[in-house]
Design an enzyme around this catalytic site. Structure first.
Site, PDB file in Angstrom:
ATOM      1  N   ARG A 194       0.789  -1.217   0.000  1.00 49.92           N
ATOM      2  CA  ARG A 194       0.000   0.000   0.000  1.00 49.92           C
ATOM      3  C   ARG A 194       0.829   1.278   0.000  1.00 49.92           C
ATOM      4  O   ARG A 194       0.644   2.137  -0.850  1.00 49.92           O
ATOM      5  CB  ARG A 194      -0.941   0.007   1.210  1.00 49.92           C
ATOM      6  CG  ARG A 194      -1.964   1.141   1.168  1.00 49.92           C
ATOM      7  CD  ARG A 194      -2.882   1.108   2.365  1.00 49.92           C
ATOM      8  NE  ARG A 194      -3.590  -0.158   2.480  1.00 49.92           N
ATOM      9  CZ  ARG A 194      -4.433  -0.433   3.466  1.00 49.92           C
ATOM     10  NH1 ARG A 194      -4.638   0.455   4.432  1.00 49.92           N
ATOM     11  NH2 ARG A 194      -5.050  -1.598   3.513  1.00 49.92           N
ATOM     12  N   HIS A 246      -7.965  -4.068  -7.624  1.00 52.76           N
ATOM     13  CA  HIS A 246      -7.790  -3.286  -6.400  1.00 52.76           C
ATOM     14  C   HIS A 246      -9.109  -3.176  -5.630  1.00 52.76           C
ATOM     15  O   HIS A 246      -9.842  -2.197  -5.773  1.00 52.76           O
ATOM     16  CB  HIS A 246      -7.267  -1.887  -6.759  1.00 52.76           C
ATOM     17  CG  HIS A 246      -6.658  -1.149  -5.601  1.00 52.76           C
ATOM     18  ND1 HIS A 246      -5.413  -1.448  -5.091  1.00 52.76           N
ATOM     19  CD2 HIS A 246      -7.124  -0.120  -4.855  1.00 52.76           C
ATOM     20  CE1 HIS A 246      -5.128  -0.634  -4.099  1.00 52.76           C
ATOM     21  NE2 HIS A 246      -6.163   0.187  -3.925  1.00 52.76           N
ATOM     22  N   TYR A 293     -18.262  12.561 -14.261  1.00 53.14           N
ATOM     23  CA  TYR A 293     -18.205  13.752 -15.112  1.00 53.14           C
ATOM     24  C   TYR A 293     -16.869  13.894 -15.844  1.00 53.14           C
ATOM     25  O   TYR A 293     -16.798  14.553 -16.880  1.00 53.14           O
ATOM     26  CB  TYR A 293     -18.435  15.014 -14.282  1.00 53.14           C
ATOM     27  CG  TYR A 293     -19.778  15.068 -13.600  1.00 53.14           C
ATOM     28  CD1 TYR A 293     -20.951  15.043 -14.338  1.00 53.14           C
ATOM     29  CD2 TYR A 293     -19.873  15.139 -12.217  1.00 53.14           C
ATOM     30  CE1 TYR A 293     -22.190  15.093 -13.717  1.00 53.14           C
ATOM     31  CE2 TYR A 293     -21.098  15.187 -11.577  1.00 53.14           C
ATOM     32  CZ  TYR A 293     -22.249  15.164 -12.326  1.00 53.14           C
ATOM     33  OH  TYR A 293     -23.466  15.202 -11.710  1.00 53.14           O
TER      34      TYR A 293
END
Length: 871
Positions: A32, A78, A122
């Protein structure tokens, strides 16, 4: 019941917590928070790029909704939530976060003000060209793959990475018990360092690599202020780098303002503007009248209005110290490194610059080797097929007969294998061959392809056998990346001190420095003194103790270094801003409290140098010329006095009973004039005095009268073609100016010629100076009265005349103590002791380098050149 008890395992909670925490820590560290040293990516970054590449969301295709890319990453690679994936995708597209963005975004991807990006439904994105270089050749078995989280597919454990991404884009992350914070660097410089490493076969140290990578290169530009932190980071992997904003001072509507166009890396612009405004409102930052953010899509522009009575340079340095206009970047180069090739996971390791490049080059060697193996395998497979096709073409009639006679394709394949001793693949390729391959052109193409592949196979085998050939190929590919994508540095380097210089907090204004007979010193702004007509009675200049009086008066700028020379021949150093400031009517501070004088010694000469310790060319080409009371003269390089010491040094060895009178800064080509109390002066060329060491005694410069009272009162060093005139002033206030040519040259050590007609009315000679019409005179008498006189009001007369009265002493019955020349100002109206605080002297600002040539008229430029004040 017994079976249930058998399924229960008793463990201690301490052991379980320890084991669970270690597992958690390793998961955070490896999977990570820390990047891999080879490709510079954490798993989430690697997965985003790989998923977009697999989905065809590349630079040569139209952009797609970010939600699609996020969905692909979360579906296959993921499983940690869409917000973390989208945040990673956004950061990869932000040019103020990444030095070289890897994703091309379309839509609102946030801003340097800390604005959040629009929702992923968007915005659109795609990989850019540089990102394709990170994934290039991944299909050629160049890296290891592992199963994804649900074993439904595989994902790469590292990317091929054709350029050193970890060095170029840096990284940041907080793990458990450790963190990483790696600075970005310039792509071209990083590749040059990698090429140098390859050329040296790894035999290059950090210092050698630093000749290619000068310092980090931050995406937001600015200045890297100081080099010690950079060097430490490169050598050890840890360091603190100071970053300053790029600021310019411009004049708008007759007042100055500071324009900020670049800010430090990772500084939030809106928070920066707000913090400056808060300091102004809280009265913690003076000199600023307003601040406005005029930034747009073309770039950053923060406008800080400076008050008319404030100094922009001082305000800017306060902003650097009190706000994020100057910030620091703490380098901590920790990345995951595989200790052995068989290791499944890397281990955290602190890396210096050489380590980072070494591990990247080794990774490229591994990638190129595996790619070569893949290409060789594919080439050999193709050659095998071509050999069969060529046999078929050469025996086309029989091949056609066998195929026509066969009842099915499999039968034809088997007969071809037997007839021509072919493999199954070759026979199948012949059966699948199109009729156009029978044309002469196609037959030639087959043979040409075969010959080319044979050569390629030989080359690939050579690559596999020779590491140096692979290194040359890696070098070539790196230079190809540099040619395509390298750009200029954005962060400039200022090789300066790490801490704030005290000079930064003092405006470089012109000062009048006064020293009393008993050794009290102070600095007073030049603007506090006002001009008076010749013959005026003057204004009170300083309150002194009983029996004390002002003896010396000098002009110097705040940032200059003062070399103070005592009558016992010692040299001390003092910055002008270190001298206590006082009004005209204050006495100042005792020099004994500022410098470590020997008992009974006192200052009676000084030299002002602008950059004593920084300008090596200047100090090694200029000289100090010493003159003593007994007429001894000595010349020594200024360099011998350029290393300040707290306790001072011996400037000149003096004979018993002798004292140092004057010191001049010269370029080795000047004319020297020495005058004595009895009104005579000697003139000779400076080269008549041989340069000697700092501890030398010197040679005879002038022969004095043997009346027991005669002594040298002053020495001048002027240019041979100077337009200056020689000013002489007597004890009773008489003075005149004479041309230098009036003093005929004589040999060094003679008695000289008359320079002033000494009478009982004039008194003996007390001042000897070189001036022009552009100067004023600051005259101090023994009672402490100060008067400022225009030099142009003093007539030019023959050297043997008596002169004219330039100051009225009869009203006070005392004598002149000292005379100093300063740059002229326009006559000011008669004022009370409360003088106009806005009065300034423009020419000294030019002379000290605080104004540019296009801001001042030519006559002031010429005056400054005559003054030799640019140093």
């Amino acid at each position: 019941m017994q079976d249930r008890e058998d399924r229960i395992i008793d463990i201690t909670i301490e052991d379980e917590m320890k084991s669970a925490y270690i597992d958690y820590s390793m998961s955070v560290i490896v999977s990570r928070a820390l990047p891999d040293v080879r490709d510079g990516f954490k798993p989430v970054h690697r997965r985003v790029l790989y998923a977009m590449n697999e989905d065809g969301n590349t630079y040569d295709k139209p952009t797609r909704k970010c939600a699609s890319a996020v969905g692909q990453v979360m579906k296959y690679y993921h499983p940690h939530g869409d917000s973390s994936i989208y945040g990673t995708l956004v950061r990869l597209a932000q040019p103020w976060n990444l030095r070289y963005p890897l994703v091309q975004g379309q839509g609102n991807f946030g801003s340097i003000d800390g604005d959040s990006p629009a929702a992923m439904r968007y915005t659109e994105s795609r990989l850019n060209k540089l990102a394709s270089e990170m994934l290039r050749d991944i299909e050629k078995d160049t890296v290891d793959f592992q199963n994804n989280f649900d074993d439904s597919t595989t994902e790469p454990t590292v990317l091929p990475a054709r350029f050193p991404n970890l060095l170029v884009n840096g990284s940041a992350g907080i793990a458990v018990g450790m963190a990483t914070n790696m600075a970005p660097h310039n792509l071209g410089e990083s590749i040059d360092a990698c090429v140098a490493y390859i050329d040296s076969k790894g035999d290059i140290d950090v210092a050698g690599l630093m000749s290619y990578i000068k310092a980090p290169d931050f995406p937001t530009g600015g200045f890297i202020y100081g080099y010690a932190g950079v060097r430490e980071a490169f050598e050890t992997g840890r360091g603190r780098i100071i970053i300053r904003s790029r600021c310019e001072i411009e004049v708008h509507n007759n007042h100055e303002r500071i324009i900020v166009t670049e800010i430090p890396y990772q500084v939030n612009k809106s928070e920066l503007v707000k913090s400056i405004a808060d300091l102004i409102n809280d009265k913690k930052l003076d000199g600023i009248s307003g601040i406005a953010d005029e930034s747009n899509r073309k770039g950053i522009r923060i406008v800080i209005d400076v008050k008319r009575d404030a100094n922009s340079g001082v305000v800017l340095n306060k902003l650097y110290k009190m706000t994020a206009l100057q910030s620091s970047f703490s380098v901590n180069n920790i990345a995951l490194v595989k200790q052995r090739p068989e290791d499944r996971q890397g281990r955290p390791q602190l890396l210096n610059l050489r380590d980072l490049i070494h591990h990247f080059i080794e990774h490229r060697h591994d990638v190129v080797y595996r790619r070569t193996q893949y290409d060789l395998r594919k080439a050999e497979e193709r050659v095998h097929i071509l050999e069969g096709l060529i046999i078929a073409v050469d025996n086309i009639d029989e091949v056609i007969r066998i195929i026509r006679a066969a009842s099915e394709p499999q039968e034809a394949i088997e007969q071809l294998m037997v007839r021509f001793n072919l493999s199954l693949l070759q026979a199948r390729a012949i059966v699948d061959m199109r009729l156009r391959a029978l044309t002469g052109l196609e037959r030639d193409k087959l043979r040409a392809e075969y010959e080319a592949l044979v050569k390629e196979i030989a080359h690939l085998k050579a690559l596999l056998a020779d590491k140096e050939l692979r290194a040359a190929l890696i070098r070539e590919e790196l230079l190809e990346i540099k040619e395509k994508y390298a750009d200029e540095r954005r962060s400039e380097i200022i090789y300066a001190a790490e801490e704030f210089n005290p000079e930064d907090f003092y405006a470089d204004d012109e000062m009048i420095i006064t020293i009393s007979h008993h050794g009290y010193i102070k600095r007073t702004p030049l603007s506090e003194f006002r001009s008076q007509a010749r013959g005026g009675v003057g204004a009170k200049g300083s309150d002194t103790r009983d029996e004390d009086f002002i003896e010396y008066i000098y002009s110097a700028s705040m940032h200059a270094t003062m070399l103070l020379f005592t009558q016992m021949g010692r040299c001390y150093w003092l910055k002008v801003y270190e001298i206590p400031e006082g009004a005209k009517n204050t006495k100042g501070r005792a020099l004994q409290n500022l410098l470590n004088f020997e008992p009974g010694d006192r200052v009676n000469a000084f030299i002002r140098v602008k950059n004593l310790t920084k300008d090596q060319d200047f100090v090694s080409s200029h000289y100090l010329l010493f003159c003593t009371k007994r007429g001894v003269i000595k010349k020594t390089l200024l360099e011998a006095y350029s290393r300040p010491r707290a306790n001072g040094i011996i400037a000149i060895n003096l004979a018993e009973g002798d004292q140092l009178v004057d010191v001049a800064l010269t370029n080795g080509r000047k004319e020297v004039l020495i005058a004595n109390r009895n009104g005579r002066a000697v003139r000779f060329a400076e080269d008549a005095v041989r340069a000697t060491g700092r501890n030398a005694m010197g040679v005879r410069g002038m022969t004095l009268d043997e009346d027991g009272r005669d002594e040298v009162v002053g020495m001048l060093a002027v240019e041979a073609d100077t337009e200056e005139t020689i000013l002489v002033v007597s004890e009773q206030g008489y003075g005149k100016r004479s041309l230098v040519e009036d003093y005929r040259k004589t040999n060094r050590g003679t008695k000289g010629v008359k320079t002033l007609n000494i009478t009982d009315k004039t008194g003996e000679l007390v001042a000897f100076s070189a001036i022009t019409d552009e100067h004023d005179l600051m005259i101090i008498n023994r009672s402490g009265i100060t008067i400022r006189v225009h030099a142009r009001d003093i007539s030019v007369q023959g050297r043997a005349t008596q002169g004219v009265r330039i100051i009225d002493l009869k009203k006070r019955g005392d004598e002149i103590a000292s005379v100093c020349r300063v740059l002229t100002e326009e006559d000011e109206p008669e004022l009370s002791e409360e003088l106009d605080p806005t009065a300034t002297s423009v020419a000294p600002e030019l002379a000290e380098g605080t104004a540019t040539q296009d801001q001042l008229p030519q006559e002031l430029l010429d005056r400054a050149m005559d003054e030799d004040l640019n140093k």
